[in-house]
Design an enzyme around this catalytic site. Sequence first.
Site, PDB file in Angstrom:
ATOM      1  N   ILE A  82       1.440   3.438   6.970  1.00 30.86           N
ATOM      2  CA  ILE A  82       0.658   4.275   7.891  1.00 30.86           C
ATOM      3  C   ILE A  82       0.293   3.493   9.152  1.00 30.86           C
ATOM      4  O   ILE A  82      -0.170   4.062  10.124  1.00 30.86           O
ATOM      5  CB  ILE A  82      -0.642   4.807   7.238  1.00 30.86           C
ATOM      6  CG1 ILE A  82      -1.605   3.666   6.880  1.00 30.86           C
ATOM      7  CG2 ILE A  82      -0.338   5.677   6.030  1.00 30.86           C
ATOM      8  CD1 ILE A  82      -3.023   4.124   6.606  1.00 30.86           C
ATOM      9  N   ASP A  83       0.505   2.162   9.117  1.00 31.09           N
ATOM     10  CA  ASP A  83       0.090   1.337  10.258  1.00 31.09           C
ATOM     11  C   ASP A  83       1.084   1.384  11.423  1.00 31.09           C
ATOM     12  O   ASP A  83       0.742   1.009  12.542  1.00 31.09           O
ATOM     13  CB  ASP A  83      -0.079  -0.126   9.825  1.00 31.09           C
ATOM     14  CG  ASP A  83      -1.091  -0.294   8.695  1.00 31.09           C
ATOM     15  OD1 ASP A  83      -1.890   0.647   8.484  1.00 31.09           O
ATOM     16  OD2 ASP A  83      -1.078  -1.343   8.037  1.00 31.09           O
ATOM     17  N   ARG A 120     -25.177  13.625  18.544  1.00 33.07           N
ATOM     18  CA  ARG A 120     -25.190  12.243  18.064  1.00 33.07           C
ATOM     19  C   ARG A 120     -23.969  11.449  18.535  1.00 33.07           C
ATOM     20  O   ARG A 120     -22.940  12.024  18.890  1.00 33.07           O
ATOM     21  CB  ARG A 120     -25.133  12.247  16.526  1.00 33.07           C
ATOM     22  CG  ARG A 120     -26.441  12.424  15.853  1.00 33.07           C
ATOM     23  CD  ARG A 120     -26.200  12.547  14.370  1.00 33.07           C
ATOM     24  NE  ARG A 120     -27.454  12.672  13.645  1.00 33.07           N
ATOM     25  CZ  ARG A 120     -27.554  13.210  12.454  1.00 33.07           C
ATOM     26  NH1 ARG A 120     -26.495  13.695  11.855  1.00 33.07           N
ATOM     27  NH2 ARG A 120     -28.725  13.279  11.843  1.00 33.07           N
ATOM     28  N   ARG A 153     -24.080   7.470  13.793  1.00 29.74           N
ATOM     29  CA  ARG A 153     -23.577   7.648  12.433  1.00 29.74           C
ATOM     30  C   ARG A 153     -22.154   7.095  12.331  1.00 29.74           C
ATOM     31  O   ARG A 153     -21.405   7.101  13.307  1.00 29.74           O
ATOM     32  CB  ARG A 153     -23.550   9.126  12.064  1.00 29.74           C
ATOM     33  CG  ARG A 153     -24.925   9.740  11.926  1.00 29.74           C
ATOM     34  CD  ARG A 153     -25.578   9.317  10.605  1.00 29.74           C
ATOM     35  NE  ARG A 153     -26.762  10.096  10.322  1.00 29.74           N
ATOM     36  CZ  ARG A 153     -27.985   9.801  10.713  1.00 29.74           C
ATOM     37  NH1 ARG A 153     -28.198   8.730  11.447  1.00 29.74           N
ATOM     38  NH2 ARG A 153     -29.007  10.577  10.384  1.00 29.74           N
ATOM     39  N   GLN A 199      -6.635   8.450   4.354  1.00 31.57           N
ATOM     40  CA  GLN A 199      -5.561   8.455   5.359  1.00 31.57           C
ATOM     41  C   GLN A 199      -4.182   8.210   4.756  1.00 31.57           C
ATOM     42  O   GLN A 199      -3.166   8.504   5.371  1.00 31.57           O
ATOM     43  CB  GLN A 199      -5.854   7.392   6.434  1.00 31.57           C
ATOM     44  CG  GLN A 199      -7.071   7.711   7.266  1.00 31.57           C
ATOM     45  CD  GLN A 199      -7.645   6.486   7.970  1.00 31.57           C
ATOM     46  OE1 GLN A 199      -7.338   6.241   9.115  1.00 31.57           O
ATOM     47  NE2 GLN A 199      -8.473   5.710   7.284  1.00 31.57           N
ATOM     48  N   ARG A 200      -4.153   7.632   3.557  1.00 31.48           N
ATOM     49  CA  ARG A 200      -2.863   7.335   2.925  1.00 31.48           C
ATOM     50  C   ARG A 200      -2.487   8.353   1.856  1.00 31.48           C
ATOM     51  O   ARG A 200      -1.417   8.250   1.258  1.00 31.48           O
ATOM     52  CB  ARG A 200      -2.930   5.951   2.257  1.00 31.48           C
ATOM     53  CG  ARG A 200      -2.917   4.836   3.232  1.00 31.48           C
ATOM     54  CD  ARG A 200      -2.476   3.520   2.683  1.00 31.48           C
ATOM     55  NE  ARG A 200      -2.648   3.233   1.317  1.00 31.48           N
ATOM     56  CZ  ARG A 200      -3.131   2.071   0.836  1.00 31.48           C
ATOM     57  NH1 ARG A 200      -3.549   1.142   1.688  1.00 31.48           N
ATOM     58  NH2 ARG A 200      -3.195   1.830  -0.435  1.00 31.48           N
ATOM     59  N   ASN A 243       5.074  -4.648   6.069  1.00 31.55           N
ATOM     60  CA  ASN A 243       5.320  -6.007   6.575  1.00 31.55           C
ATOM     61  C   ASN A 243       5.502  -7.082   5.517  1.00 31.55           C
ATOM     62  O   ASN A 243       6.491  -7.810   5.536  1.00 31.55           O
ATOM     63  CB  ASN A 243       4.176  -6.401   7.505  1.00 31.55           C
ATOM     64  CG  ASN A 243       4.512  -6.042   8.926  1.00 31.55           C
ATOM     65  OD1 ASN A 243       5.520  -6.514   9.436  1.00 31.55           O
ATOM     66  ND2 ASN A 243       3.730  -5.185   9.541  1.00 31.55           N
ATOM     67  N   GLY A 299      -5.218   0.697   9.812  1.00 31.00           N
ATOM     68  CA  GLY A 299      -4.175   0.203  10.724  1.00 31.00           C
ATOM     69  C   GLY A 299      -4.003  -1.296  10.656  1.00 31.00           C
ATOM     70  O   GLY A 299      -3.147  -1.851  11.340  1.00 31.00           O
ATOM     71  N   GLY A 353       0.843  -1.206   0.000  1.00 31.92           N
ATOM     72  CA  GLY A 353       0.000   0.000   0.000  1.00 31.92           C
ATOM     73  C   GLY A 353       0.871   1.247   0.000  1.00 31.92           C
ATOM     74  O   GLY A 353       1.900   1.285   0.653  1.00 31.92           O
TER      75      GLY A 353
HETATM   76  O1  F6P Z   1      -1.144  -1.255   5.289  1.00 33.08           O
HETATM   77  C1  F6P Z   1      -1.731  -0.040   4.972  1.00 33.08           C
HETATM   78  C2  F6P Z   1      -3.216  -0.186   4.850  1.00 33.08           C
HETATM   79  O2  F6P Z   1      -3.752   1.078   4.522  1.00 33.08           O
HETATM   80  C3  F6P Z   1      -3.923  -0.780   6.055  1.00 33.08           C
HETATM   81  O3  F6P Z   1      -4.116   0.150   7.078  1.00 33.08           O
HETATM   82  C4  F6P Z   1      -5.203  -1.269   5.424  1.00 33.08           C
HETATM   83  O4  F6P Z   1      -5.736  -2.333   6.167  1.00 33.08           O
HETATM   84  C5  F6P Z   1      -4.758  -1.734   4.065  1.00 33.08           C
HETATM   85  O5  F6P Z   1      -3.546  -1.060   3.792  1.00 33.08           O
HETATM   86  C6  F6P Z   1      -5.732  -1.458   2.951  1.00 33.08           C
HETATM   87  O6  F6P Z   1      -5.259  -2.080   1.814  1.00 33.08           O
HETATM   88  P1  F6P Z   1      -5.695  -1.736   0.315  1.00 33.08           P
HETATM   89  O7  F6P Z   1      -5.111  -0.431  -0.041  1.00 33.08           O
HETATM   90  O8  F6P Z   1      -5.114  -2.855  -0.470  1.00 33.08           O
HETATM   91  O9  F6P Z   1      -7.183  -1.697   0.316  1.00 33.08           O
END
Ligand code: F6P
Length: 358
Positions: free
Chosen positions: A136-137, A172, A276, A284-285, A113, A180, A11
């Site tokens: 990002i994890d 709410r 909600r 986030q990425r 990883n 993560g 990712g």
């Molecule tokens: O490892 C980064 C991450 O954004 C994780 O937080 C998330 O579980 C995963 O990648 C999402 O993967 P993809 O981009 O393949 O949907």
Amino acid sequence: MKRIGMLTSGGDCQGLNAALRGVAKALYEEFGKDVEIYGIHDGYRGLIEGDYQKMAPENFSGILTHGGTILGTSRQPFKLMRVIGENNVDKVAAMKATYAKMKLDALVILGGNGTHKTANLLSGEGLNVVTLPKTIDNDLWGTDVTFGYQSAIDIATYVLDCIHTTATSHGRIFIVELMGHKAGWLTLEAGIAGGADIILIPEIPYKLDKIVSTLNRRGKQGKEFSILAVAEGALSYEESKLSKKEFKQARANMAEPSIAYRLANELGKKTGQEIRVAVPGHFQRGGSPCAFDRVISTRFGTEAARLIKEKKFGHMVALQNGKMVDVPLSEVAGKLKTVPPESEIVRSARDLGICMGD
Ligand code: F6P
């Protein structure tokens, strides 16, 4: 002439380009015209298929602030690396062949990883590998921090801040589901930074009743809204007792698309309140790396160049206690760095009155 290959795998995240730039600029500074850098496209796919290009110094200019990766990326599961697929390609042999054909002196691999397991495999196969910790994890073993993590915290915190104002206006309950994977770092830190009332992370299985009593208590205190920061990998106490296989099956049978939606259903029934869900997902990425990530990515990158200069291969560049160090890939591969439930940061959250779900 030194020939260096670089690839980004898994990712994407903020800081990949800053790290590539750090490696490249430091190599060009050190070796001048005596170095050639090759960019391998889409991570291990490019290495398997021999898809790469010679880079020029100007390719690394103006990219410090850019999100994503100029080399492209892909997910190539480690567990399939030794499996010969339908196309009859021996992926490991193909990667070794590309490395040999490119006449590389070293290969710089940026990843998380899964990427590190394959990097370790390639190192074991005799390739001169140096890696950088990206995700990002923040779940890579051996480094206090990975690049991308801080930028993701900033975005997740911004989401929580925005949700705060609308949650307050409407009185709410909001559930914000954060990324993560199997680690709760991002949710924990963003949850604290964003003033969440309840934080649920995979490392601390939650009990629904505890969450309900926290919500009720807040109601009695006259607080009409509540914010839950929930990690995508959060799980209930009951689920934590299941075997890996049973858990996978239970999740496959789950009616809702993710844990946040399931919690919203369950808590809605138990509290009778309107709930909600907000899932910022890949937001986030994305985007520009924050200043911290620009600096750390650059430091990781220049350190990788130093390792290449010293011919110290088979190592991941890491940050430990504020210092750049290098850790053997064999120690990093396959190990996850999760949130210790007894850690000071969790205690701090609890001291503040944040419900951790247990
Ligand atoms: O490892 C980064 C991450 O954004 C994780 O937080 C998330 O579980 C995963 O990648 C999402 O993967 P993809 O981009 O393949 O949907």
